[in-house]
Design an enzyme around this catalytic site. Sequence first.
Site, PDB file in Angstrom:
ATOM      1  N   GLN C 243      26.579  49.659  35.714  1.00  0.00           N
ATOM      2  CA  GLN C 243      27.688  48.787  35.312  1.00  0.00           C
ATOM      3  C   GLN C 243      27.084  47.491  34.783  1.00  0.00           C
ATOM      4  O   GLN C 243      26.652  46.638  35.549  1.00  0.00           O
ATOM      5  CB  GLN C 243      28.600  48.540  36.502  1.00  0.00           C
ATOM      6  CG  GLN C 243      29.064  49.835  37.191  1.00  0.00           C
ATOM      7  CD  GLN C 243      30.202  50.516  36.480  1.00  0.00           C
ATOM      8  OE1 GLN C 243      31.276  49.939  36.304  1.00  0.00           O
ATOM      9  NE2 GLN C 243      29.959  51.746  36.030  1.00  0.00           N
ATOM     10  N   ALA C 284      39.536  47.240  39.776  1.00  0.00           N
ATOM     11  CA  ALA C 284      38.384  48.040  39.317  1.00  0.00           C
ATOM     12  C   ALA C 284      37.865  47.566  37.963  1.00  0.00           C
ATOM     13  O   ALA C 284      38.452  46.676  37.337  1.00  0.00           O
ATOM     14  CB  ALA C 284      38.774  49.509  39.261  1.00  0.00           C
ATOM     15  N   HIS C 285      36.792  48.190  37.498  1.00  0.00           N
ATOM     16  CA  HIS C 285      36.101  47.736  36.282  1.00  0.00           C
ATOM     17  C   HIS C 285      36.978  47.799  35.044  1.00  0.00           C
ATOM     18  O   HIS C 285      37.764  48.696  34.853  1.00  0.00           O
ATOM     19  CB  HIS C 285      34.802  48.514  36.037  1.00  0.00           C
ATOM     20  CG  HIS C 285      34.922  49.994  36.148  1.00  0.00           C
ATOM     21  ND1 HIS C 285      33.833  50.805  36.314  1.00  0.00           N
ATOM     22  CD2 HIS C 285      35.989  50.804  36.127  1.00  0.00           C
ATOM     23  CE1 HIS C 285      34.225  52.049  36.384  1.00  0.00           C
ATOM     24  NE2 HIS C 285      35.525  52.070  36.271  1.00  0.00           N
ATOM     25  N   ASN C 286      36.804  46.774  34.200  1.00  0.00           N
ATOM     26  CA  ASN C 286      37.469  46.694  32.899  1.00  0.00           C
ATOM     27  C   ASN C 286      38.984  46.576  32.967  1.00  0.00           C
ATOM     28  O   ASN C 286      39.673  46.766  31.961  1.00  0.00           O
ATOM     29  CB  ASN C 286      37.066  47.889  32.018  1.00  0.00           C
ATOM     30  CG  ASN C 286      35.585  47.882  31.714  1.00  0.00           C
ATOM     31  OD1 ASN C 286      34.801  48.575  32.380  1.00  0.00           O
ATOM     32  ND2 ASN C 286      35.186  47.054  30.781  1.00  0.00           N
TER      33      ASN C 286
END
Lengths: 391, 391, 391
Positions: C243, C284-286
Amino acid sequence: MAKNTKPSKKPSPPGRGTLQRALTTGQSQKSLTLGELAHRLGGKVVGNKGISIRGVMTIDEAREGDITFIANEKYSKKLATTRASAVIVSPEFQAVGATLAVAQKNRAGASPAPTRPALLVTENPYLAFARAVDLFKPEEIHPKGIHPTATICPTARLGQEVSIYPRVFVGERTRLGERVVIMPNVYVGEDCQIGEDTILYPNVVIYTGTIIGKGVRIHSNTVIGSSGFGFAPEEEGYFPIHQVGNTILEDEVEIGANTTIQRGALGATRIGRGTKIGSQVQIAHNVEIGENTLLIGQVGIAGSAKIGSRVILAGGVGVVGHVTVGDDVKVGARSGVTNDLPSGGTYLGYPAEPIKKMRRTQVAMHRLPAMMELLRSLKKQVAEIEERLSK
Amino acid sequence: MAKNTKPSKKPSPPGRGTLQRALTTGQSQKSLTLGELAHRLGGKVVGNKGISIRGVMTIDEAREGDITFIANEKYSKKLATTRASAVIVSPEFQAVGATLAVAQKNRAGASPAPTRPALLVTENPYLAFARAVDLFKPEEIHPKGIHPTATICPTARLGQEVSIYPRVFVGERTRLGERVVIMPNVYVGEDCQIGEDTILYPNVVIYTGTIIGKGVRIHSNTVIGSSGFGFAPEEEGYFPIHQVGNTILEDEVEIGANTTIQRGALGATRIGRGTKIGSQVQIAHNVEIGENTLLIGQVGIAGSAKIGSRVILAGGVGVVGHVTVGDDVKVGARSGVTNDLPSGGTYLGYPAEPIKKMRRTQVAMHRLPAMMELLRSLKKQVAEIEERLSK
Amino acid sequence: MAKNTKPSKKPSPPGRGTLQRALTTGQSQKSLTLGELAHRLGGKVVGNKGISIRGVMTIDEAREGDITFIANEKYSKKLATTRASAVIVSPEFQAVGATLAVAQKNRAGASPAPTRPALLVTENPYLAFARAVDLFKPEEIHPKGIHPTATICPTARLGQEVSIYPRVFVGERTRLGERVVIMPNVYVGEDCQIGEDTILYPNVVIYTGTIIGKGVRIHSNTVIGSSGFGFAPEEEGYFPIHQVGNTILEDEVEIGANTTIQRGALGATRIGRGTKIGSQVQIAHNVEIGENTLLIGQVGIAGSAKIGSRVILAGGVGVVGHVTVGDDVKVGARSGVTNDLPSGGTYLGYPAEPIKKMRRTQVAMHRLPAMMELLRSLKKQVAEIEERLSK
């Protein structure tokens, strides 16, 4: 103490600056031709093999020199507008999506990319993408040695080339393998074992007696081995059940941030090799989890539940105590598992049911008000009929 | 600084090593005859009173010299195969389970235990087990004194025989009672009070003005008294409602890891005496909880809700703001409480309903597709009947 | 080291003692007449303009000299018994509630307040209350400077008048704006930027490359920028997707305790200006979140979801990955958003449906057992009718 005033004179943990430049630019210093990249990732190039690739980026943010990927049809139209030099796609996508994208480009007349990106066609675009990120990712460098502000208890044993950051605590009789990295303010209790190449991020807490394998990663503020919830009712109030078991994390387990895994009441709580656990997850005492299982964020597993290998529990799934979930089971987001589940099925809902059955039920639920209408009118009709017949 | 290099010269927190040996072996140095144990726990022995018991272990992992227990019929067959020297059971189990177990043993022909274990028969096997663990558990020893790396603000007042581990912060005017244990990297803000024999595990954070009673345990990375969620909408965006209340934990409260309890907006958030709270729990501002209540992991309670005494909220239960849950209420896992609940009932579902009603509803839900079928065919039949009658 | 022994000789972080006196008494040293207060908050006084107001308190705990408020009709009867000198109410309440309250007072004969409280009548009592708390709240004072036990890496750059508490870690190339406050045991990684007047509470962890705006508040044990959950399946096990993105928090974002926000896989996870996030939240990511959105405690948002501006997600709401939630959407507690939601609606349930539809469905669900009864009896009747007709 000069090291603590600013600017510091004393050497302090050197940079993951390379990583950081990548973080901010999405590109590293490395460069490969698309042909070389296709060779390393496996796949064939449609377009110019010679172009130079220097990084990986999302399809929206990619610039010239980046490679990106499309794993989800939903994003196919973006092929027309991305500024990426190359895109990783599946054979199916190449056949359908690419032409589709061009059609849309012409229709939508979206501001076109300067040049049509080359395609890197591969059976598993997502895996190829993951490998590409790995190729271009800068090294994460940690300084070797023990920072003077760390507390290492006398009987602790540390392997070669460990990186112990400021204010780490390592308890009596604990053993750290080679190249273990422990970041600031981490607490590791007594009699723990931590295998080589494992990384503990800042503020992680490892309770007494925890056994951690090789190549494990545990993110910040996660707690391993805290006391489980055990209280025996007595006349008035509760008698605490002292939790004297421990926790075992096998090799290559990865755990997100702010997650809690409680030690066994007696015996161990065990997480199997290669299992990946998200953030904000709660795993209770004496849970046993198999290998290569995925627990996404906010999952909760109650005491003594057994989860098999290659299981996937989506975000927020709950599992009650003492049930067994078989290998290769998949459970949809926010479902509640209240009974044993045999291997291999896909489940949804609370209580969790086979997904097809649950979907039918959900559809039917939303027709309920209409059903009630129909039921009332039928009742009326039948009453009228009976009246007519009784004359 | 020698104390920070390895091996350390300086005395550092001595071992909970005894605990640890117990953690890894399940047995301590103590030894009692089964007869003595029955006398201490209350109960009668069926078998050899003279055998020596040295530890408590799970029925699967028990070895010779261990006592184990069977509280759950589900595990009765294990009596045939356990290697434990003695098993704690209920009178009912002795009557039924034991013979059942033997039957199964003969049928299954499972590799038999070397000797049939003795039974310790008692009305409340779970409580007897808890007391047995307590008898054999090694002392958890904490070094007395204040580690030189701790920061104790000048006006803080500490009781006798406290244990202050490295890098603890204790704020101005805070008072710690006798024998309080504060483990590494804990932050205790200004004007807090912490009662005697309370233990704070590593990385706990106690905000300004928190009042904690006697014999309280708070596990790692739990936050007590952080600012609640208060924002008043204005023309554009929100005006923050400064949270100027505090948090009160009464005596013998126990709290798991990574839990959050927010201070009152005005006035206090209060947790009653003897209440036990699991991990990953979120308790919002001005919540009031009675005595000897159990909140299992991942419970969430919204602002100003009032929860009675001896309540049990199972894992993942949510309670909306400003509702009142009466004494002795039980709520099943993952339920959502959206209205006041009178004392004494058992509830399930979202919105939470009396459990019998909810179970009927759940059963009916899964018959919905069949009901729709039947409804359609009835509609058809009735239409045909009406047609015939109209002729 | 004297500063670490008790009592301390060395100056240590001075008090938020003023805050604390307010915390314990609900009153500060400030005093305003009700008339002045009405002028500052906007609103008119019904009663004695001259009385002196020294603090804000809940209607139950208010004493003479306090002002309180009634935003919720539910509490109107308390007007008869509160000891507050003044109460903030709406015009509607003044018209209805006040007389109602008097009626109840006479009926209930509750022990009456010594004197009838004055009313401060305003269109938005809740906002007026928030402003009153702000007027009376004591200053939160943090000592300027860098504590000698903090580790500031050589290339970090700190603005004027920062407050760096003991044992903070600030990584290479990180920049802190003016008046930034970083409390004990906080870790800030490399290459971060933190805007002026931002406060990080104890034990917060900020991963490498995070960008934080001005006037942001992040509460204890929250983790910003940890690695998201990215694993690409391969023949056996999973290949980790490194990541390499980062996290961006815009100005005036506020985040509760024990919350996790993961950095982008590629590119950024972004939280828009003025958005408020509760405790125990997982992002969470993005994920991308707009401005002035409210996420209450225990919300979970999966990867790449897009949440609009002025959205309200109530406690425990879950949002699946890659969906888009429009501006001004409201979602009820514990709902699960599984599809895109257009702007402006209010939704409930799992899967989330328009709230009116969902309420009808919930009502119908609880009539299901009765419906099944009716259905059976209709079936019987119809069968009988057909039999009669066939004769």
